[in-house]
Design an enzyme around this catalytic site. Structure first.
Site, short mmCIF file in Angstrom:
data_model
loop_
_atom_site.label_atom_id
_atom_site.label_comp_id
_atom_site.label_asym_id
_atom_site.label_seq_id
_atom_site.Cartn_x
_atom_site.Cartn_y
_atom_site.Cartn_z
N MET A 47 -27.35 -20.08 -1.42
CA MET A 47 -28.61 -20.61 -1.93
C MET A 47 -28.45 -22.01 -2.53
O MET A 47 -29.42 -22.76 -2.63
CB MET A 47 -29.20 -19.66 -2.97
N GLU B 256 -5.03 -3.69 -6.85
CA GLU B 256 -5.29 -2.36 -7.43
C GLU B 256 -5.54 -1.32 -6.34
O GLU B 256 -6.25 -0.35 -6.51
CB GLU B 256 -6.48 -2.38 -8.41
N GLN C 117 -40.35 -17.12 0.88
CA GLN C 117 -40.24 -15.66 0.90
C GLN C 117 -38.83 -15.20 1.28
O GLN C 117 -38.33 -14.18 0.77
CB GLN C 117 -41.27 -15.05 1.85
N SER D 142 0.82 -1.21 0.00
CA SER D 142 0.00 0.00 0.00
C SER D 142 0.86 1.26 0.00
O SER D 142 0.48 2.28 -0.58
CB SER D 142 -0.93 0.00 1.22
#
Length: 409
Positions: free
Chosen positions: A360, A386, A301, A153
């Site tokens: 899921m 990046e 739901q 960094s």
């Protein structure tokens, strides 16, 4: 170039999807045509081989050559030396589509494009004439080299040095986490000029060719994801590089590196979009056919509401990425912060989308027989490279706290 043909005559075959997360929402006709061309390429040339490339751990050179024929090797480079001459928005939708076919390979293509743009924008004419047409066709591959073992960094603290001796620079030092290393032909290396000022102002850029005496590679890194592109440490020991390979002027290398990263952040965020889009599609198909407790999972739901949440994360990510791409094209004075926002928001949220979609699938999502786990592994690093997402927060907050506010009291 096939992309130019697409733009001149349009595309006759279009995706028939009509749901709210389709990637074409809001696109102008020419951008949608390019998106469809990239989608067809990803479906035919990449997606069927994605798992195989992940296992082999090698860049698929045959497919890269085909990508070059399509015009994907120098997307936003000028047409003078083989570039496609398209916008950053075009590039974003291309990388999104290609990453549906294989995130790792699409991400390498984005890095190669960043290198081609740096050469096109800052390189000497002779080097552009010789190298850019080859890069545009993927006959020669490029790698971006900024990070070092002790400089991540804090990029301005790099210690690789170059001493000028006659018509050459003698380079010593090392680079780490270099995508494409060992396969690429041309390395765009940020380094410090011997005797130059400390910090960012003492950095410049050289293009170093594979096979140059004194240039060697470390072992191929064994990674969680991004496996179709090799990653290695580079070492330079009294490596002689012609001064004609200098990219940009003395002391301007850090500016070049950061300018490249602005686009790189939009590109990588776009690759996250593709993984999230494909994972959503896979999850929707799975929920409609998988049954538990006597009804399909799509009838519960909780799953409906969870899909809605994930879809919202995907669409908001796409909006911010495309907005940043357009402001990069416009050379907006706030482009650094806007690109950082796009990278931060999209890579964080798209990882949540892919992770939620995998949930899921239950246990099936954890199996390598199913592609969703590969998308998860491949995009995890987008929150790191990046510029880490922590550094994105720093760039955004610095912009907010050092500039005039919109409505002062």
């Amino acid at each position: 170039m096939l992309l130019r043909n697409v733009l001149s005559i349009g595309l006759r075959v279009r995706n028939s999807s009509s749901y709210c997360i389709r990637p074409s929402v809001g696109l102008e006709r020419d951008v949608e045509d390019v998106m469809e061309a990239a989608n067809q390429f990803a479906k035919k040339e990449m997606y069927p081989k994605m798992a195989e490339w992940d296992k082999k751990g090698e860049l698929p050179m045959d497919v890269l050559k085909k990508a070059g024929e399509m015009g994907f090797g120098a997307i936003y480079c000028k047409g003078d030396h083989g570039g496609s001459g398209l916008s950053r928005l075009h590039a974003s939708v291309i990388f999104e589509q290609l990453s549906m076919g294989c995130v790792s390979t699409a991400a390498y293509i984005s890095i190669h494009n960043m290198c081609a743009w740096m050469l096109d924008t800052y390189g000497p004419d002779k080097l552009k004439e010789d190298l850019l047409p080859e890069m545009a066709l993927f006959n020669k591959l490029g790698s971006y080299c900024l990070t070092e073992p002790d400089a991540g960094s804090d990029a301005a603290s790099i210690r690789t040095t170059a001493t000028k001796k006659g018509d050459y620079y003698v380079v010593n030092g090392s680079k780490a986490f270099i995508s494409g290393a060992g396969t690429s032909n041309n390395y765009f290396v940020m380094m410090r000029q011997d005797g130059a000022a400390p910090g960012a102002k003492g950095i410049f850029c050289l293009m170093i060719e594979d096979g140059t005496e004194g240039f060697s590679y470390g072992k191929k890194e064994d990674k969680l994801g991004w496996n179709s592109q090799p990653t290695r440490i580079l070492t330079f020991e009294d490596c002689k590089v012609p001064i004609t390979n200098q990219i940009g002027k003395d002391g301007f290398g850090f500016n070049i590196a950061m300018a490249g990263l602005n686009g790189g952040r939009v590109n990588i965020a776009s690759c996250s979009l593709g993984a999230a889009q494909r994972s959503m599609d896979l999850a929707i198909e799975h929920l409609k056919c998988r049954k538990q407790f006597g009804k399909t999972l799509s009838d519960f739901q909780y799953n409906q509401f969870k899909l809605a949440e994930l879809a919202t994360k995907l669409v908001t990510s796409r909006l911010i990425v495309r907005a940043a791409a357009e402001q990069l094209d416009n050379d907006d004075p706030e482009k650094v912060a806007l690109c950082a926002m796009a990278k931060l928001h999209a890579t964080d949220n798209c990882f949540e989308v892919v992770n939620g979609a995998l949930q899921m699938f239950g246990g099936y999502g954890f199996l390598k027989d199913y592609p969703i786990q590969q998308y998860l592994r491949d995009i995890r690093v987008h929150q790191i490279l990046e510029g880490t997402n922590e550094m994105m927060r720093l760039l955004i907050s610095r912009d907010l706290l050092t500039k005039d506010i919109f409505w002062s009291s």
